[in-house]
Motif scaffolding. Structure first.
Motif, short mmCIF file in Angstrom:
data_model
loop_
_atom_site.label_atom_id
_atom_site.label_comp_id
_atom_site.label_asym_id
_atom_site.label_seq_id
_atom_site.Cartn_x
_atom_site.Cartn_y
_atom_site.Cartn_z
N MET A 115 59.15 53.59 28.19
CA MET A 115 58.89 52.28 28.95
C MET A 115 57.42 52.52 29.63
SD MET A 115 60.78 50.53 32.29
CE MET A 115 59.98 49.33 33.08
N GLN A 116 56.49 51.65 29.34
CA GLN A 116 54.98 51.93 29.99
C GLN A 116 55.13 51.30 31.41
OE1 GLN A 116 52.83 49.36 27.28
NE2 GLN A 116 51.73 51.18 26.49
N SER A 117 54.33 52.13 32.22
CA SER A 117 53.96 51.68 33.60
C SER A 117 53.17 50.40 33.70
CB SER A 117 53.27 52.86 34.21
OG SER A 117 51.88 52.98 33.77
N GLU A 118 53.22 49.93 34.89
CA GLU A 118 52.50 48.55 35.05
C GLU A 118 50.98 48.95 34.89
OE1 GLU A 118 53.21 47.19 38.89
OE2 GLU A 118 55.11 46.41 38.72
N LEU A 119 50.59 49.99 35.34
CA LEU A 119 49.29 50.27 35.25
C LEU A 119 48.63 50.53 33.65
CD1 LEU A 119 46.43 51.27 36.25
CD2 LEU A 119 47.09 53.42 36.49
N SER A 120 49.37 51.09 32.84
CA SER A 120 49.22 51.16 31.55
C SER A 120 48.99 49.83 30.80
CB SER A 120 50.10 52.39 30.75
OG SER A 120 51.42 51.84 30.80
N ILE A 121 50.03 49.03 31.40
CA ILE A 121 50.10 47.76 30.61
C ILE A 121 48.76 46.99 31.00
CG2 ILE A 121 51.40 45.54 30.61
CD1 ILE A 121 54.10 47.06 30.92
N ARG A 122 48.51 47.03 32.25
CA ARG A 122 47.39 46.40 32.63
C ARG A 122 45.96 46.66 31.93
NH1 ARG A 122 50.00 46.88 37.80
NH2 ARG A 122 48.15 48.70 38.25
N LEU A 123 45.85 47.93 31.65
CA LEU A 123 44.80 48.61 30.93
C LEU A 123 44.78 48.37 29.51
CD1 LEU A 123 44.31 52.27 32.59
CD2 LEU A 123 43.07 50.21 33.14
N ASN A 124 45.96 47.68 29.17
CA ASN A 124 45.93 47.17 27.61
C ASN A 124 45.06 45.95 27.46
OD1 ASN A 124 47.31 49.38 26.42
ND2 ASN A 124 49.15 48.51 26.71
N ASP A 125 44.90 45.36 28.44
CA ASP A 125 44.01 44.13 28.63
C ASP A 125 42.77 44.41 28.48
OD1 ASP A 125 42.54 41.94 29.88
OD2 ASP A 125 44.22 40.90 29.91
N GLU A 126 41.86 44.13 27.62
CA GLU A 126 40.53 44.73 27.54
C GLU A 126 39.56 44.08 28.58
OE1 GLU A 126 38.13 47.42 25.65
OE2 GLU A 126 40.21 46.95 25.28
N GLY A 127 39.78 42.76 29.00
CA GLY A 127 38.89 42.14 29.95
C GLY A 127 38.98 42.69 31.30
N TYR A 128 40.33 43.08 31.59
CA TYR A 128 40.67 43.54 32.60
C TYR A 128 40.14 44.89 32.99
CZ TYR A 128 43.46 44.79 36.86
OH TYR A 128 43.91 45.21 38.17
N LYS A 129 40.51 45.74 32.02
CA LYS A 129 39.93 47.28 31.85
C LYS A 129 38.63 47.27 32.09
CE LYS A 129 40.76 49.39 28.14
NZ LYS A 129 41.28 50.24 26.89
N ASN A 130 37.62 46.26 31.42
CA ASN A 130 36.17 46.26 31.45
C ASN A 130 36.02 46.07 33.31
OD1 ASN A 130 35.73 46.78 28.96
ND2 ASN A 130 35.62 44.51 28.44
N TRP A 131 36.86 45.12 33.84
CA TRP A 131 36.66 44.69 35.29
C TRP A 131 36.74 46.08 36.19
CZ3 TRP A 131 39.92 43.82 39.68
CH2 TRP A 131 39.43 43.06 40.48
N ILE A 132 37.73 46.69 35.78
CA ILE A 132 38.21 48.06 36.57
C ILE A 132 37.02 49.08 36.19
CG2 ILE A 132 39.59 49.68 36.94
CD1 ILE A 132 40.56 47.29 38.12
N LYS A 133 36.40 49.14 34.91
CA LYS A 133 35.35 50.25 34.57
C LYS A 133 34.24 49.61 35.58
CE LYS A 133 36.33 51.17 29.93
NZ LYS A 133 35.74 51.51 28.38
N ALA A 134 33.63 48.09 35.54
CA ALA A 134 32.71 48.06 36.47
C ALA A 134 32.88 48.03 37.88
CB ALA A 134 32.63 46.29 36.34
N GLY A 135 34.23 48.21 38.36
CA GLY A 135 34.14 48.44 39.84
C GLY A 135 34.01 49.97 39.91
N PHE A 136 34.50 50.79 38.94
CA PHE A 136 34.46 52.20 39.02
C PHE A 136 33.05 52.60 39.18
CE2 PHE A 136 36.80 56.14 37.04
CZ PHE A 136 36.43 56.71 38.14
#
Length: 278
Positions: free
Chosen positions: A1-22
């Motif tokens: 079972m995937q964690s909520e975080l890993s599922i969110r990071l499977n969304d490319e646009g959202y992952k890019n948003w997090i990278k930008a914030g990082f």
């Protein structure tokens, strides 16, 4: 079972948003010490050139009060650059004469990107946007290459941009999740903390915008509804952000109540403005 975080990071646009914030956090972290030192110099300069200030007792509030004028909205209560986010730090560099060696247009470009990031309704950015944003950051950091921390941040930001953040599930518990970061591993908790700080900043920006409005606009209602739907799928985030959400929902209720009062005064007649909630 995937964690909520890993599922969110499977969304490319959202992952890019997090990278930008990082990357924003990396800018803040690498420039913080330098900016604090420069503000101390600026403070001493003011004291040495202003007889009125020299006659006053300089206490712990002196420096924060001196830098507060440069802080963007929402940062007025910050007691100094060490307690500010990346946006406030960049704003300080942009307007304070102590940093006149920096080409202002380079700072402004990164500030604009940061604002675009915070105004993203779906908390998502494209790969092309992220690429252009990273280039603007790296160009800005060239202005600070005399700072060792800036050189280190330059390399880290390039790694963040090129990494795919491969998620490997090593157990059923989210605590066991390992996030691959190029040839290194970043703890899942670190990514979550970056994400949490970015979302809080996004929420603060929305709250400040709503506080300036007399009625909900369609774009703001869209942001709220999208965010509510997002949290329905991510219960852990919803729980951690409980206090911030209450503030947001209070503003939403207040604005909707104000709109109903206006409608009652108008007798319920007339077509509402296009951008307002029907």
């Amino acid at each position: 079972m995937q964690s909520e975080l890993s599922i969110r990071l499977n969304d490319e646009g959202y992952k890019n948003w997090i990278k930008a914030g990082f990357c924003l956090q990396k800018i803040r972290d690498c420039l913080l010490g330098f900016v604090c030192t420069e503000i101390e110099k600026f403070h001493q300069f003011l004291l040495s050139t202003n007889s009125f200030l020299r006659q006053r007792i300089c206490n712990n509030f002196c420096k924060p009060q001196g830098t507060k004028v440069y802080m963007p909205r929402g940062q007025a209560k910050s007691r100094g650059p060490e307690n500010c986010d990346a946006a406030a730090l960049l704003n300080l560099i942009n307007f304070c004469d102590q940093f006149e060696f920096v080409e202002r247009q380079k700072v402004i470009q990164v500030i604009k990107c940061r604002n675009d990031l915070m105004h993203s309704v779906e908390m998502s950015v494209s790969a092309e946007w992220l690429h252009n944003y990273i280039q603007k950051i790296l160009i800005l950091l060239q202005e600070f290459q005399h700072i060792p921390e800036a050189k280190a941040a330059n390399k880290m930001i390039q790694k963040i941009a090129s990494s795919d953040w491969q998620v490997q599930i090593t157990g059923t518990d989210a605590v066991d999740t390992a996030l691959k970061f190029t040839d290194e591993e970043i703890n899942a908790g670190e990514i979550f903390n970056v994400e949490l700080e970015l979302i809080r900043e996004w929420m603060q920006e929305l709250c400040l915008t709503l506080e300036e409005q007399e009625a909900l606009l369609a774009q703001h209602l869209n942001s709220l509804n999208t965010f509510k739907e997002f949290l329905k799928q991510n219960k852990k985030l919803e729980s951690v952000l409980y206090n911030e959400l209450q503030q947001l929902y209070t503003l939403e209720k207040k604005l909707k109540s104000g709109m109903e009062s206006v409608k009652d005064q108008d007798g319920g007649e007339g077509k509402p403005e296009e951008k307002e909630v029907p």
